[in-house]
Design an enzyme around this catalytic site. Sequence first.
Site, PDB file in Angstrom:
ATOM      1  CG  ASP B 311      -2.241   0.834   1.161  1.00 33.87           C
ATOM      2  OD1 ASP B 311      -2.157   1.332  -0.316  1.00 33.87           O
ATOM      3  OD2 ASP B 311      -2.709   0.965   2.511  1.00 33.87           O
ATOM      4  CD  GLU B 314      -1.005   5.209  -4.302  1.00 26.56           C
ATOM      5  OE1 GLU B 314      -0.151   5.632  -3.185  1.00 26.56           O
ATOM      6  OE2 GLU B 314      -1.517   4.322  -4.073  1.00 26.56           O
ATOM      7  CG  ASP B 424      -8.372   4.444   0.186  1.00 28.26           C
ATOM      8  OD1 ASP B 424      -7.834   2.920   0.388  1.00 28.26           O
ATOM      9  OD2 ASP B 424      -7.239   5.345   0.647  1.00 28.26           O
TER      10      ASP B 424
END
Lengths: 690, 690
Positions: B311, B314, B424
């Site tokens: 996670d 990015e 999300d």
Amino acid sequence: MIFSYKFGKPIETGAVVDFDGIKEAEFEKPRRFSLLEEGGGFCFSLVLDDKAAVYGLGENIRGINKRGWRYTSYCSDDPFHTESKQSLYGAHNFIVIDAEEPLGVFVDIPGKITFDVCCERSDTLKIITEDGDFYFYEITGDSVKDIIRQFRVMIGKSYVPPLWAFGYQQSRWSYPNEAAVREVARSYREAKIPLDAVYLDIDYMEGYKDFTVDIDRFPDLGALSKELKEQGIHLVPIIDAGVKIEDGYDVYEEGVKNGYFLKDKDGKDYVTAVWPGKTHFPDFLNSSVRRWFGMKYKRLTDMGIDGFWNDMNEPAIFYSERGIKSAWEKLDNVRGKNVDMSNFFAVRDAFASLSNSEDDYKSMYHNMDGEKLCHHKVHNLYGYNMTRSASEALAEIKPNERVLLFSRASYIGMHRFSGIWTGDNQSWWNHILMNLKMLPSLNMCGFLYIGADIGGFGGDTTRDLLLRWLALGVFTPLMRNHSALGTRNQECCAFEGQEEFRELIRLRYRLIPYLYSEYNKANDGFEMIFRPLMLDYPKDKFARDVEDQLMLGDEIMIAPVYTQNAMGRYVYLPEDMLLVMFDSSSSFKTEKMKKGHHYIEVKLNQLPVFIKKNRLLPLCEAAESTKELDMSRLELIGWVDEGAEYILYTDDGISRDDKSKRVIKLSARGSEIKTDCEAFKAYDGGIVFE
Amino acid sequence: MIFSYKFGKPIETGAVVDFDGIKEAEFEKPRRFSLLEEGGGFCFSLVLDDKAAVYGLGENIRGINKRGWRYTSYCSDDPFHTESKQSLYGAHNFIVIDAEEPLGVFVDIPGKITFDVCCERSDTLKIITEDGDFYFYEITGDSVKDIIRQFRVMIGKSYVPPLWAFGYQQSRWSYPNEAAVREVARSYREAKIPLDAVYLDIDYMEGYKDFTVDIDRFPDLGALSKELKEQGIHLVPIIDAGVKIEDGYDVYEEGVKNGYFLKDKDGKDYVTAVWPGKTHFPDFLNSSVRRWFGMKYKRLTDMGIDGFWNDMNEPAIFYSERGIKSAWEKLDNVRGKNVDMSNFFAVRDAFASLSNSEDDYKSMYHNMDGEKLCHHKVHNLYGYNMTRSASEALAEIKPNERVLLFSRASYIGMHRFSGIWTGDNQSWWNHILMNLKMLPSLNMCGFLYIGADIGGFGGDTTRDLLLRWLALGVFTPLMRNHSALGTRNQECCAFEGQEEFRELIRLRYRLIPYLYSEYNKANDGFEMIFRPLMLDYPKDKFARDVEDQLMLGDEIMIAPVYTQNAMGRYVYLPEDMLLVMFDSSSSFKTEKMKKGHHYIEVKLNQLPVFIKKNRLLPLCEAAESTKELDMSRLELIGWVDEGAEYILYTDDGISRDDKSKRVIKLSARGSEIKTDCEAFKAYDGGIVFE
């Protein structure tokens, strides 16, 4: 039958005006509900069966059937109308439960109230008030429709705008000066796209001061207004709730001198900041303040202005003196230390959380004609009373002429004084559908003059989105295209292929006789203009499930396309109907369609209208503005085999009294068309099927 | 036919692995496009006719047909997936234009690129790169399907997870301790709702430090893992991209010592802050760093862990040292002055704008095996290479066993190493539909192991929303319910009426033989598992328009209900099909349906599956975990008049090699069912229509 229950010491909101049908209940509590006291307020709960639907709640997110979410009435300036939100700008505390024994509930409470419509538990409706002072009305009746009608009688007839307010209207935050406004008018007239109004958003004012005009940018607003009105175009300026704190600014100085502003707990004028920077909020719950502020609109009506939109009247607050102080305190605690994870979010949100803070609403006080009241307790009355202030004054200023007036914040009761627009939506496809779903919910709550920002306020629109949205907008009483600062230009003339825009909007003008007639008919009869299908076909299980089509008036059904790149859509016909598919304002094809499920193709330039069998849709010729409309020459369309009648309600579109009002019968049998009125004898190209 | 065009000096991303079919073009530019140089990058433009659709772009908002919006590939941690957004977590630069001469385009560029798909102008596709270094691939073929297959061959086969990763998985941010995890397992087992995995979100770590376990809350993760695995439940911990700066923390110290972290322009380790507070980011573009970081996963596999989710890669940044400094400077400029409208928004946003700031991405530097590169230019490779790091190491750590691995950020090429979840999302009804629309778009780009947070990550879900979402989730390879801190509990056991949850999830387990088989079949054949109808029925104009149904594998079509309170939905059948309406995992009704438009009723507890004529759907018995599944006894359902065959792909669900792989033919004619494999001879209750 309406029973009223009084809890505590209710504040008189003025929502209810007709008490004739209301009985004070002899029971201790609304009979069908369980009742619990909870932290100063009450919780009413009711178990619903699987099939019961719940309608109402006016301006809100989610379905026409509100089941499956919780909604809080607390007027909120929130520009992201996603499915998570609980409060938008309005507070409309009316619901109807569509169960075996249908039941209406109106809670007349100006503070916070939550409707948990089978959200926490999927079988339980809960109504939770924050405080204990309110009227609770229980309305029983034969049907959902009957209950809504009783409620509408109880809250009184709705605002009626001038006829020109049914024309197409163009807005943007903001047209910066006279030249920009003229350019909008010119481009529409040149493209032959009809237009009746151009809007002035906040930048027309000098320093965002209400009732001022920035003369650098609008050197002669009166002359501009006159020039445009000669072209059939009205200027509609915005009025904000907050009054700028500035020495020498008369509105500010008069307000201070007379104690007309909201106070803090010590009686000092409460300082907030909105567009102009620091401001005070007029105490609209005080009748003297209402008259004082309302009469200021005369400055603009004296320049030929005959339409207004009241904004920022939740009231929206960017920050307050109190808030800024507390934000700096938070930062001072961190200053010198490192910003790290233990405090980053607190620091980040110190300023970001200042806007529309409930702490401010709890720190402001009203003088409601002698009674000191915390704003939080009466929060939902603020926008309503700002608009009442304008409406009552405008009736005095222009006793013989209707003025266009609508507001962002609202409460039931305000529907008698003005319309609303549904606030800062987004250029999202799902907001077309949200727009549609709000229409019947608002109608139930008394609001008839309504519309959304067509094309979407926030974000960039696309050509196809605007076209599809206009194809719903042609039916809404307020048909306004509005967009925010920083977004792509959204005027129809900003896109390629203007013909498709022109033809859709011309079609709107052709529909005005019908829209205007049905508006007034619904108002006089305490009916809804826009109805979910279940209201007209309560026994049809498919009709009960439809959330993307509406009955509009007595004759037609609408079913817009609201998904991107779609070549058409499914539609459910609760009875046989005539599909009229317009390819342009002047050409259409018809198809007789049977009750049932259908897929229809609808191109970007097309508009489908479904006319009920043996009913008639009247159309006039298109025109560039409502001023040019000739509503005495009407074309009738319908699928008539037994003969049909249409009752046209009309008037001069201007007067406040009923002297110009006319009710005209148009009838068709075979190819023969009749009218009971000399002035309406001319018909043209009536299309009637046998 | 694939033509490759080289612009400038492309960075080798590893996206393309099969160069056999690719020709270096002799033309100066892609033939069908107009080309302009624009500020260091290029703009490719192509005029499309009205009917051309554009597919692809993987993880993105809006339609399966991407026409009508602009999409920017720049991996972004943004939890509000509204229609306005242009970037989500992935960068998937592949599109197919479905026009008379279909055309595929893949732009292999690790930096920013925008696809304006007829947004600015409704007839023009524009592809705009920010810099000038990339490969542009033009793919021609007979059909859209053919082009997609060519592309898939070029980028190589996809990741295959272990069989247990097809079971139902339960997550939450966060189960705080062992007891909470045990309680989730217990409640599912008690309610007899099948479950194969429980997730550990960030709070299992000690101070959010990767590869640590907080022993106060998880005193013996190895024992817990073992205990749960005996019940058929796997623990899946999260791994974040950022490494905490903390003396004594070995991952941090080794990274500093070896120069393994991203640097600032002066070569100092770049300081950002994420969950642990201050962090450095490993330089995953460097092969030594990848091996070093990847081998750390062994600490958890040694405790019996066999699944991970990567996670924040990015990479997400809450703030950086650079950012905080500039924010304080902004505030210092205001300090002493009043905060007013001239500076309020700047002050408010000083901290709020620090997160995921492009200024940070532009200030970080990689050492890509010797070459210094600004992060901004290779931003979209970061999450991909973090996950490649894990994947390559796990192949070394567990050479004989597949590990569950999926990532939030991604780039094409990463599909060979792991799956993704779509980040999300929110508890919004329209996110069910977004979930559905992403499935084929991601499949085109190589990603097969995919799924969304069922029930929605942000915001409160409702019972009906979760049920309807599960009814799509039963078909997605990753079937995980996940929700955010602060939201309502979202485990199935948190709601009343658990039977409906149990039956839906048991049905999922019955479908696993089919889902697993079609997964592997699609992967081996470079096909998509989820296909828009247009791909299979390119000449059917209605099929081309369907955006809310999908073909799933070779046998079935799915059409979930995605609107609140709906009693059913419309569905379009592109050919005759058998509707199998499951009322529970063990009972269903069938209806033979004709090609065309239909309305079907679907109750909250029902699941419709459409089986193509003369095709077969295999179902096994339900079980509490995949470990208990017996896939050798299959029930077949179908509407067979000519005889039908189903080819089942199966294996042991564990091994990385192909030794356990089996391809078994099941055939039906009349009521006679046959298999070509001894081990699969037992059939039970096969329902076959003649």
